[in-house]
Write an enzyme that holds these catalytic residues in place. Sequence first.
Site, short mmCIF file in Angstrom:
data_model
loop_
_atom_site.label_atom_id
_atom_site.label_comp_id
_atom_site.label_asym_id
_atom_site.label_seq_id
_atom_site.Cartn_x
_atom_site.Cartn_y
_atom_site.Cartn_z
N GLY A 122 0.84 -1.20 0.00
CA GLY A 122 0.00 0.00 0.00
C GLY A 122 0.87 1.24 0.00
CB ILE A 192 15.32 -7.85 21.40
CG1 ILE A 192 13.97 -7.33 20.90
CG2 ILE A 192 15.83 -9.00 20.53
CD1 ILE A 192 13.96 -6.85 19.47
CG HIS A 451 -3.98 -16.21 51.74
ND1 HIS A 451 -2.69 -15.75 51.77
CD2 HIS A 451 -4.00 -17.38 52.44
CE1 HIS A 451 -1.95 -16.59 52.49
NE2 HIS A 451 -2.73 -17.59 52.89
P1 FAD Z 1 4.11 -4.11 12.95
O1 FAD Z 1 3.69 -5.18 13.88
O2 FAD Z 1 5.53 -4.00 12.59
O3 FAD Z 1 3.25 -4.31 11.63
C1 FAD Z 1 3.39 -3.51 10.51
C2 FAD Z 1 2.87 -4.26 9.29
O4 FAD Z 1 2.77 -3.35 8.20
C3 FAD Z 1 3.80 -5.38 8.83
O5 FAD Z 1 3.06 -6.54 8.58
C4 FAD Z 1 4.40 -4.84 7.54
O6 FAD Z 1 4.72 -5.86 6.60
C5 FAD Z 1 3.25 -3.99 7.03
N1 FAD Z 1 3.63 -2.94 6.10
C6 FAD Z 1 4.55 -1.95 6.27
N2 FAD Z 1 4.56 -1.12 5.21
C7 FAD Z 1 3.63 -1.60 4.35
C8 FAD Z 1 3.17 -1.15 3.08
N3 FAD Z 1 3.64 -0.04 2.52
N4 FAD Z 1 2.22 -1.87 2.46
C9 FAD Z 1 1.70 -2.99 3.04
N5 FAD Z 1 2.09 -3.44 4.24
C10 FAD Z 1 3.04 -2.74 4.89
N6 FAD Z 1 5.77 -5.67 22.02
C11 FAD Z 1 5.02 -5.94 23.10
O7 FAD Z 1 4.15 -5.13 23.44
N7 FAD Z 1 5.21 -7.07 23.82
C12 FAD Z 1 6.14 -7.98 23.49
O8 FAD Z 1 6.28 -9.00 24.17
C13 FAD Z 1 6.96 -7.73 22.37
N8 FAD Z 1 7.91 -8.61 22.00
C14 FAD Z 1 8.66 -8.35 20.89
C15 FAD Z 1 9.65 -9.26 20.55
C16 FAD Z 1 10.44 -9.03 19.43
C17 FAD Z 1 11.52 -10.02 19.06
C18 FAD Z 1 10.21 -7.88 18.63
C19 FAD Z 1 11.03 -7.64 17.40
C20 FAD Z 1 9.22 -6.97 18.98
C21 FAD Z 1 8.45 -7.18 20.12
N9 FAD Z 1 7.47 -6.29 20.53
C22 FAD Z 1 6.73 -6.54 21.64
C23 FAD Z 1 7.20 -5.06 19.77
C24 FAD Z 1 5.96 -5.25 18.88
O9 FAD Z 1 6.19 -6.33 18.01
C25 FAD Z 1 5.69 -3.98 18.10
O10 FAD Z 1 5.57 -2.89 18.99
C26 FAD Z 1 4.39 -4.11 17.32
O11 FAD Z 1 4.43 -5.20 16.43
C27 FAD Z 1 4.12 -2.83 16.53
O12 FAD Z 1 2.91 -2.95 15.86
P2 FAD Z 1 2.63 -2.14 14.51
O13 FAD Z 1 1.25 -2.52 14.11
O14 FAD Z 1 2.93 -0.72 14.71
O15 FAD Z 1 3.69 -2.66 13.46
P1 NAI Z 2 15.93 -1.64 23.18
O1 NAI Z 2 15.81 -0.20 22.91
O2 NAI Z 2 15.07 -2.28 24.19
O3 NAI Z 2 17.43 -1.99 23.59
C1 NAI Z 2 18.53 -1.71 22.80
C2 NAI Z 2 19.76 -1.72 23.68
O4 NAI Z 2 20.89 -1.68 22.86
C3 NAI Z 2 19.82 -0.52 24.61
O5 NAI Z 2 20.06 -0.96 25.92
C4 NAI Z 2 20.96 0.31 24.04
O6 NAI Z 2 21.66 1.02 25.03
C5 NAI Z 2 21.82 -0.76 23.41
N1 NAI Z 2 22.66 -0.30 22.32
C6 NAI Z 2 22.34 0.55 21.32
N2 NAI Z 2 23.37 0.68 20.46
C7 NAI Z 2 24.37 -0.11 20.93
C8 NAI Z 2 25.68 -0.44 20.48
N3 NAI Z 2 26.17 0.09 19.36
N4 NAI Z 2 26.43 -1.29 21.22
C9 NAI Z 2 25.93 -1.85 22.35
N5 NAI Z 2 24.69 -1.59 22.81
C10 NAI Z 2 23.92 -0.74 22.11
O7 NAI Z 2 15.75 -2.33 21.74
P2 NAI Z 2 15.56 -3.84 21.31
O8 NAI Z 2 15.93 -4.76 22.42
O9 NAI Z 2 16.22 -3.97 20.00
O10 NAI Z 2 14.00 -3.92 21.12
C11 NAI Z 2 13.35 -3.06 20.16
C12 NAI Z 2 11.97 -2.74 20.63
O11 NAI Z 2 11.13 -3.87 20.59
C13 NAI Z 2 11.96 -2.23 22.05
O12 NAI Z 2 11.88 -0.83 22.00
C14 NAI Z 2 10.76 -2.80 22.67
O13 NAI Z 2 9.80 -1.81 22.85
C15 NAI Z 2 10.23 -3.82 21.67
N6 NAI Z 2 10.21 -5.12 22.34
C16 NAI Z 2 9.37 -5.29 23.38
C17 NAI Z 2 9.34 -6.47 24.07
C18 NAI Z 2 8.44 -6.59 25.23
O14 NAI Z 2 7.56 -5.75 25.39
N7 NAI Z 2 8.57 -7.61 26.07
C19 NAI Z 2 10.20 -7.60 23.72
C20 NAI Z 2 11.10 -7.29 22.64
C21 NAI Z 2 11.07 -6.10 21.97
#
Ligand code: FAD
Ligand code: NAI
Length: 475
Positions: A122, A192, A451
């Site tokens: 899109g 992560i 509890h």
């Molecule tokens: P996304 O989930 O990234 O979805 C965006 C979608 O848009 C994708 O499917 C993409 O393909 C599509 N898209 C983009 N551009 C276009 C286009 N031009 N046309 C068509 N489609 C398009 N958050 C939590 O709250 N709890 C967690 O436990 C958690 N764990 C995580 C673990 C990992 C390893 C990672 C990487 C992230 C985690 N997050 C977690 C973060 C969470 O995944 C994101 O905050 C969330 O997915 C964001 O939602 P979104 O809808 O903004 O985008």
């Molecule tokens: P993050 O922002 O949580 O952590 C990145 C870390 O990398 C920071 O501590 C930062 O200081 C460090 N860093 C940055 N540059 C660096 C470098 N050059 N060398 C060494 N350390 C460096 O980002 P992360 O873990 O990649 O996750 C991305 C996002 O995904 C988060 O913002 C989080 O919101 C979302 N997420 C949420 C989860 C959850 O809600 N349980 C689980 C996983 C991801």
Amino acid sequence: MSKSYDVVVIGAGPGGYIAAIRAAQHGLSAACIDEWQNKDGKNAFGGTCLNAGCIPSKALLESSELYHRAQHEFKKHGISTGDVSMDVAAMQKRRASIVRQLTGGIGGLFKANKVEGLVGHGKLLAGKKVEFTPVDGEPEVIEAGNVILASGSVPIELPVAPFDNDKIIDSWDAIELDAVPERLGVIGAGVIGLELGSVWSRLGSTVTIIEAMDDFLFMADRDVAKVAAKDFKQQGLDIKLGAKMTGAKTVKGGVKVDYEDAEGSHTFEVDKLVIAVGRRAFTDGLFADDAGIQLDQHGFIVVDDECRTRVKGVYAVGDCVRGPMLAHKGSEEGVMVADLIAGEVAEVNYDVIPSVLYTAPEIAWVGKTEAEVKESGRAYKTGSFPFAANGRAKALEQTSGMVKIIAAEDDDEILGVHIVGPMAGELISEAVLAMEFSASTEDLQRTIHAHPSLAEAVHEAALSADKRALNYMNR
Ligand code: FAD
Ligand code: NAI
């Protein structure tokens, strides 16, 4: 004649698909476009969260935690199992099956709510038109009353260590590994790094994490970070703070990683290196130059508090706009925008968005840390209660950690709640609800908690803020 909808959403992650469903629930015609393709080549709704983020990582955290407990805890319960082994292929099959069920479920939800799910790319054009290019199809232009951009985010790539999707990998690759690497390196001790570092460490990897900041978990309350740092160390995670990676080179059999810290330059070798240094908004090919969309200096789409872009009728939600990159934050923005489009009053309370790390122990918080409250100049009091004094935690054999509550000295309003310990991610909901209703610690003190339950630790922490904890010495 071109297709037309009241609402066209680009992106079907938790921000976009929820917005489309909510819009349809208001009786608006809605379409949701998504181009996500999984590693098997199949398209799927659900975005990062369902396909490569929240859900698959939690599936692996659960499997690896059970494996770890079977090895290290069962004996205490009197359970003998003989040798415990892990079948990584079976673990990954379960993970993939959970993802398939949930992403497939979104297609079902779209049908039930009469949202048109469109698979392909899109692109927002000028004048609230959207160019939709189906997978293997020709572009067509769709007319939209309103457009919601929900394109999400992608991992940040470091120029000194570009991804090769084999040895230098991102979080998605790290989730889908088909074997346990003997030595795993992680750059970034953020959410992560800690979650996926825990998974592979429990399964047998030697995990080294390089973190640029001097403070561990700098975004968390210091008391919580202290407990977590101790526990992660005990679990064998080698977290090097104040360390900056200066280069990574693939060598025969692995990756050579160079980093610098206060003591000088160091090198170590790993089999796989995960780069987890944050994510950036993904807006590639999302809008035409004349569509009127503005990006800030970090690449996020500029929106106001109600997720409106500068173009009337065009909104943006989720990871592609400012604020924490969390699924629930994106979904709530999606709901708000759909409600606003339907003419309702709606808002997101950005002050009470919970954060959870699904490690062991879990870490969860909402509101301000003690340092932030101190900085604000408001007089405050704190209460805390250790899980070591909680009966349910003892029965669960998970006594590490505590609940800490920070409240205003003058009117007793709860300003922040920080939990490190068992089920912190579930327990935090009570605190979120309390803060949403501007509750005081007295409100929590007078609320009956079952509890024995872990939630009693929240109750006791609230009591402790007034030095009235009943099952622990007040400080
Ligand atoms: P996304 O989930 O990234 O979805 C965006 C979608 O848009 C994708 O499917 C993409 O393909 C599509 N898209 C983009 N551009 C276009 C286009 N031009 N046309 C068509 N489609 C398009 N958050 C939590 O709250 N709890 C967690 O436990 C958690 N764990 C995580 C673990 C990992 C390893 C990672 C990487 C992230 C985690 N997050 C977690 C973060 C969470 O995944 C994101 O905050 C969330 O997915 C964001 O939602 P979104 O809808 O903004 O985008
Ligand atoms: P993050 O922002 O949580 O952590 C990145 C870390 O990398 C920071 O501590 C930062 O200081 C460090 N860093 C940055 N540059 C660096 C470098 N050059 N060398 C060494 N350390 C460096 O980002 P992360 O873990 O990649 O996750 C991305 C996002 O995904 C988060 O913002 C989080 O919101 C979302 N997420 C949420 C989860 C959850 O809600 N349980 C689980 C996983 C991801």
